[in-house]
Write a protein that holds these residues in place. Structure first.
Motif, PDB file in Angstrom:
ATOM      1  N   ILE A  11       0.861  -1.178   0.000  1.00 18.36           N
ATOM      2  CA  ILE A  11       0.000   0.000   0.000  1.00 18.36           C
ATOM      3  C   ILE A  11       0.895   1.225   0.000  1.00 18.36           C
ATOM      4  CG2 ILE A  11      -1.909   1.191   1.166  1.00 18.36           C
ATOM      5  CD1 ILE A  11      -2.346  -1.405   2.789  1.00 18.36           C
ATOM      6  N   CYS A  12       0.509   2.214  -0.769  1.00 18.29           N
ATOM      7  CA  CYS A  12       1.280   3.456  -0.807  1.00 18.29           C
ATOM      8  C   CYS A  12       0.349   4.648  -0.630  1.00 18.29           C
ATOM      9  CB  CYS A  12       2.027   3.560  -2.135  1.00 18.29           C
ATOM     10  SG  CYS A  12       3.052   5.040  -2.252  1.00 18.29           S
ATOM     11  N   VAL A  13       0.724   5.569   0.239  1.00 24.28           N
ATOM     12  CA  VAL A  13      -0.034   6.805   0.422  1.00 24.28           C
ATOM     13  C   VAL A  13       0.916   7.984   0.255  1.00 24.28           C
ATOM     14  CG1 VAL A  13      -1.848   5.865   1.893  1.00 24.28           C
ATOM     15  CG2 VAL A  13       0.265   6.629   2.930  1.00 24.28           C
ATOM     16  N   ARG A  14       0.402   9.029  -0.350  1.00 21.35           N
ATOM     17  CA  ARG A  14       1.247  10.193  -0.662  1.00 21.35           C
ATOM     18  C   ARG A  14       0.514  11.467  -0.302  1.00 21.35           C
ATOM     19  NH1 ARG A  14       4.877  11.839  -5.570  1.00 21.35           N
ATOM     20  NH2 ARG A  14       4.414  14.053  -5.779  1.00 21.35           N
ATOM     21  N   ASN A  15       1.189  12.347   0.427  1.00 24.09           N
ATOM     22  CA  ASN A  15       0.624  13.644   0.762  1.00 24.09           C
ATOM     23  C   ASN A  15       0.723  14.548  -0.461  1.00 24.09           C
ATOM     24  OD1 ASN A  15       0.811  16.571   1.715  1.00 24.09           O
ATOM     25  ND2 ASN A  15       0.178  15.543   3.602  1.00 24.09           N
ATOM     26  N   PHE A  16      -0.431  15.011  -0.962  1.00 25.58           N
ATOM     27  CA  PHE A  16      -0.434  15.776  -2.212  1.00 25.58           C
ATOM     28  C   PHE A  16       0.324  17.092  -2.086  1.00 25.58           C
ATOM     29  CE2 PHE A  16      -2.496  18.872  -5.115  1.00 25.58           C
ATOM     30  CZ  PHE A  16      -2.149  18.265  -6.315  1.00 25.58           C
ATOM     31  N   ALA A  17       0.189  17.754  -0.960  1.00 22.31           N
ATOM     32  CA  ALA A  17       0.813  19.070  -0.786  1.00 22.31           C
ATOM     33  C   ALA A  17       2.331  18.972  -0.674  1.00 22.31           C
ATOM     34  CB  ALA A  17       0.239  19.757   0.447  1.00 22.31           C
ATOM     35  N   SER A  18       2.817  18.031   0.129  1.00 27.46           N
ATOM     36  CA  SER A  18       4.249  17.943   0.387  1.00 27.46           C
ATOM     37  C   SER A  18       4.978  16.962  -0.516  1.00 27.46           C
ATOM     38  CB  SER A  18       4.498  17.543   1.849  1.00 27.46           C
ATOM     39  OG  SER A  18       4.052  16.217   2.076  1.00 27.46           O
ATOM     40  N   GLY A  19       4.233  16.013  -1.094  1.00 29.84           N
ATOM     41  CA  GLY A  19       4.862  14.979  -1.913  1.00 29.84           C
ATOM     42  C   GLY A  19       5.481  13.860  -1.095  1.00 29.84           C
ATOM     43  N   GLN A  20       5.401  13.945   0.234  1.00 30.70           N
ATOM     44  CA  GLN A  20       5.954  12.903   1.086  1.00 30.70           C
ATOM     45  C   GLN A  20       5.148  11.617   0.937  1.00 30.70           C
ATOM     46  OE1 GLN A  20       8.806  12.964   3.123  1.00 30.70           O
ATOM     47  NE2 GLN A  20       9.140  14.817   1.910  1.00 30.70           N
ATOM     48  N   THR A  21       5.865  10.508   0.802  1.00 31.95           N
ATOM     49  CA  THR A  21       5.221   9.224   0.546  1.00 31.95           C
ATOM     50  C   THR A  21       5.513   8.245   1.684  1.00 31.95           C
ATOM     51  OG1 THR A  21       5.446   9.547  -1.847  1.00 31.95           O
ATOM     52  CG2 THR A  21       5.056   7.298  -1.069  1.00 31.95           C
ATOM     53  N   SER A  22       4.471   7.535   2.095  1.00 29.86           N
ATOM     54  CA  SER A  22       4.626   6.456   3.084  1.00 29.86           C
ATOM     55  C   SER A  22       4.160   5.161   2.434  1.00 29.86           C
ATOM     56  CB  SER A  22       3.786   6.745   4.331  1.00 29.86           C
ATOM     57  OG  SER A  22       4.214   7.931   4.970  1.00 29.86           O
ATOM     58  N   SER A  23       4.922   4.098   2.654  1.00 24.58           N
ATOM     59  CA  SER A  23       4.560   2.833   2.022  1.00 24.58           C
ATOM     60  C   SER A  23       4.561   1.702   3.041  1.00 24.58           C
ATOM     61  CB  SER A  23       5.513   2.517   0.873  1.00 24.58           C
ATOM     62  OG  SER A  23       6.845   2.397   1.352  1.00 24.58           O
ATOM     63  N   PHE A  24       3.728   0.724   2.752  1.00 25.26           N
ATOM     64  CA  PHE A  24       3.568  -0.439   3.627  1.00 25.26           C
ATOM     65  C   PHE A  24       3.588  -1.676   2.730  1.00 25.26           C
ATOM     66  CE2 PHE A  24       1.145   3.279   4.776  1.00 25.26           C
ATOM     67  CZ  PHE A  24       1.594   3.575   6.055  1.00 25.26           C
ATOM     68  N   SER A  25       4.475  -2.599   2.997  1.00 30.88           N
ATOM     69  CA  SER A  25       4.589  -3.724   2.078  1.00 30.88           C
ATOM     70  C   SER A  25       5.012  -5.004   2.782  1.00 30.88           C
ATOM     71  CB  SER A  25       5.584  -3.404   0.962  1.00 30.88           C
ATOM     72  OG  SER A  25       6.898  -3.337   1.485  1.00 30.88           O
ATOM     73  N   ILE A  26       4.666  -6.119   2.145  1.00 31.91           N
ATOM     74  CA  ILE A  26       5.013  -7.443   2.648  1.00 31.91           C
ATOM     75  C   ILE A  26       6.529  -7.595   2.777  1.00 31.91           C
ATOM     76  CG2 ILE A  26       5.041  -9.888   2.040  1.00 31.91           C
ATOM     77  CD1 ILE A  26       2.391  -9.013   3.158  1.00 31.91           C
ATOM     78  N   HIS A  27       7.250  -7.203   1.724  1.00 29.06           N
ATOM     79  CA  HIS A  27       8.689  -7.465   1.737  1.00 29.06           C
ATOM     80  C   HIS A  27       9.423  -6.611   2.762  1.00 29.06           C
ATOM     81  CE1 HIS A  27       9.270  -3.853  -0.829  1.00 29.06           C
ATOM     82  NE2 HIS A  27      10.514  -3.909  -0.414  1.00 29.06           N
ATOM     83  N   LYS A  28       8.906  -5.407   3.064  1.00 32.42           N
ATOM     84  CA  LYS A  28       9.547  -4.577   4.091  1.00 32.42           C
ATOM     85  C   LYS A  28       9.368  -5.189   5.477  1.00 32.42           C
ATOM     86  CE  LYS A  28       8.923  -0.163   4.073  1.00 32.42           C
ATOM     87  NZ  LYS A  28       8.229   1.152   3.973  1.00 32.42           N
ATOM     88  N   ILE A  29       8.168  -5.694   5.752  1.00 28.49           N
ATOM     89  CA  ILE A  29       7.919  -6.358   7.035  1.00 28.49           C
ATOM     90  C   ILE A  29       8.776  -7.611   7.150  1.00 28.49           C
ATOM     91  CG2 ILE A  29       6.192  -7.467   8.502  1.00 28.49           C
ATOM     92  CD1 ILE A  29       5.719  -4.494   8.223  1.00 28.49           C
ATOM     93  N   ALA A  30       8.859  -8.349   6.037  1.00 32.54           N
ATOM     94  CA  ALA A  30       9.665  -9.573   6.034  1.00 32.54           C
ATOM     95  C   ALA A  30      11.137  -9.260   6.310  1.00 32.54           C
ATOM     96  CB  ALA A  30       9.526 -10.283   4.692  1.00 32.54           C
ATOM     97  N   GLU A  31      11.623  -8.177   5.725  1.00 33.27           N
ATOM     98  CA  GLU A  31      13.019  -7.782   5.930  1.00 33.27           C
ATOM     99  C   GLU A  31      13.283  -7.452   7.398  1.00 33.27           C
ATOM    100  OE1 GLU A  31      16.263  -4.826   3.787  1.00 33.27           O
ATOM    101  OE2 GLU A  31      14.133  -4.308   3.733  1.00 33.27           O
ATOM    102  N   LEU A  32      12.346  -6.737   8.021  1.00 34.12           N
ATOM    103  CA  LEU A  32      12.495  -6.376   9.434  1.00 34.12           C
ATOM    104  C   LEU A  32      12.478  -7.613  10.335  1.00 34.12           C
ATOM    105  CD1 LEU A  32      10.206  -3.205   9.628  1.00 34.12           C
ATOM    106  CD2 LEU A  32      12.691  -3.270   9.928  1.00 34.12           C
ATOM    107  N   LYS A  33      11.686  -8.610   9.937  1.00 33.70           N
ATOM    108  CA  LYS A  33      11.561  -9.825  10.744  1.00 33.70           C
ATOM    109  C   LYS A  33      12.572 -10.902  10.333  1.00 33.70           C
ATOM    110  CE  LYS A  33       6.662  -9.286  11.929  1.00 33.70           C
ATOM    111  NZ  LYS A  33       6.884  -9.249  13.393  1.00 33.70           N
ATOM    112  N   LYS A  34      13.503 -10.540   9.466  1.00 35.17           N
ATOM    113  CA  LYS A  34      14.547 -11.469   9.016  1.00 35.17           C
ATOM    114  C   LYS A  34      13.963 -12.710   8.337  1.00 35.17           C
ATOM    115  CE  LYS A  34      17.484  -8.778  11.137  1.00 35.17           C
ATOM    116  NZ  LYS A  34      18.337  -7.823  10.363  1.00 35.17           N
ATOM    117  N   ILE A  35      12.905 -12.494   7.560  1.00 39.10           N
ATOM    118  CA  ILE A  35      12.263 -13.589   6.829  1.00 39.10           C
ATOM    119  C   ILE A  35      12.684 -13.494   5.364  1.00 39.10           C
ATOM    120  CG2 ILE A  35      10.048 -14.535   6.058  1.00 39.10           C
ATOM    121  CD1 ILE A  35       8.839 -13.477   8.670  1.00 39.10           C
TER     122      ILE A  35
END
Length: 237
Positions: A25-49
């Motif tokens: 999932i990706c969300v982006r603030n239209f005014a600032s252009g700042q982007t936040s993302s949520f993904s399977i592979h990022k969680i897996a990387e944090l959990k050493k999977i």
């Protein structure tokens, strides 16, 4: 305003009736252009999977990803959330909420007034024939918006089957950026479409007549008032 886009496994050709698993999932603030993302592979990387282990631990990873997303949504629930056809249980806010409930999470629900479907808005502005299908890709082509990292629906489904989760994530990021680009061009009236001048400016005699007959009392009073004003001016002169 916040743009949101997400990728998931294909919701076609499935006989079990299960809602599609979410991959990113990706969300982006239209005014600032700042982007936040949520993904399977990022969680897996944090959990050493490892990537090879993701499939067997998918529910755990998906639940953690959706938990992060809904926490983000809670913080920005008063924003207007711009989306593209996220309208039902197959693909939409309802689908995200449903997936989280299945995984024993507690989602929050945005008020309908906070959801803005850019796809439907463009049809309302320019008419059904403003661009051919698939509309998002055709708009990108017509407006020379780069398609780098952009995956079509069928390409996303294939990437999911082949466990190319990073590729899916990059596509989701790109699509959020595309939404921001299209929204910006719509707001400054520079978006190129196939709509003609009449369609772009809303001048439809059928619409005018329809509005006239629906509001004939107001129209009649306005006309009588205008005629009276003209007669008064003539008499004065």
């Amino acid at each position: 305003m916040t743009e949101v886009y997400y990728s998931c496994e294909s919701f076609y050709d499935r006989d079990d009736g299960r809602t599609p698993r979410v991959t990113s999932i990706c969300v982006r603030n239209f005014a600032s252009g700042q982007t936040s993302s949520f993904s399977i592979h990022k969680i897996a990387e944090l959990k050493k999977i490892s990537n090879e282990e993701i499939q067997e631990k998918y529910d755990i990873l998906e639940k953690e990803m959706l938990k992060e997303f809904f926490e983000y949504m809670q913080t920005y629930k008063n924003h207007i959330w711009i989306h593209w056809n996220m309208r039902d249980i197959n693909y939409g806010f309802q689908a995200l909420e449903h997936r989280f409930r299945i995984l024993k999470g507690t989602p929050i629900s945005l008020e309908e007034s906070k959801k803005f479907d850019l796809s439907r808005a463009l049809v309302a502005l320019y008419g059904n024939a403003y661009i051919s299908h698939p509309r998002l890709q055709k708009l990108m082509e017509l407006n020379h918006i780069t398609a780098q990292d952009f995956l079509t629906g069928s390409e996303e489904a294939k990437a999911f089957e082949e466990k190319e989760f990073v590729k899916l994530h990059q596509s989701t990021l790109r699509k959020a950026d595309v939404l921001a680009n299209i929204l910006g061009r719509t707001l400054d009236n520079s978006l190129k479409t196939n709509a003609n001048w009449r369609e772009r400016h809303g001048l439809s005699w059928r619409l005018i007549l329809d509005l006239f007959f629906k509001h004939w009392i107001k129209a009649t009073l306005a006309t009588v008032g205008l005629i009276s004003a003209i007669i008064t001016i003539i008499q004065f002169v």
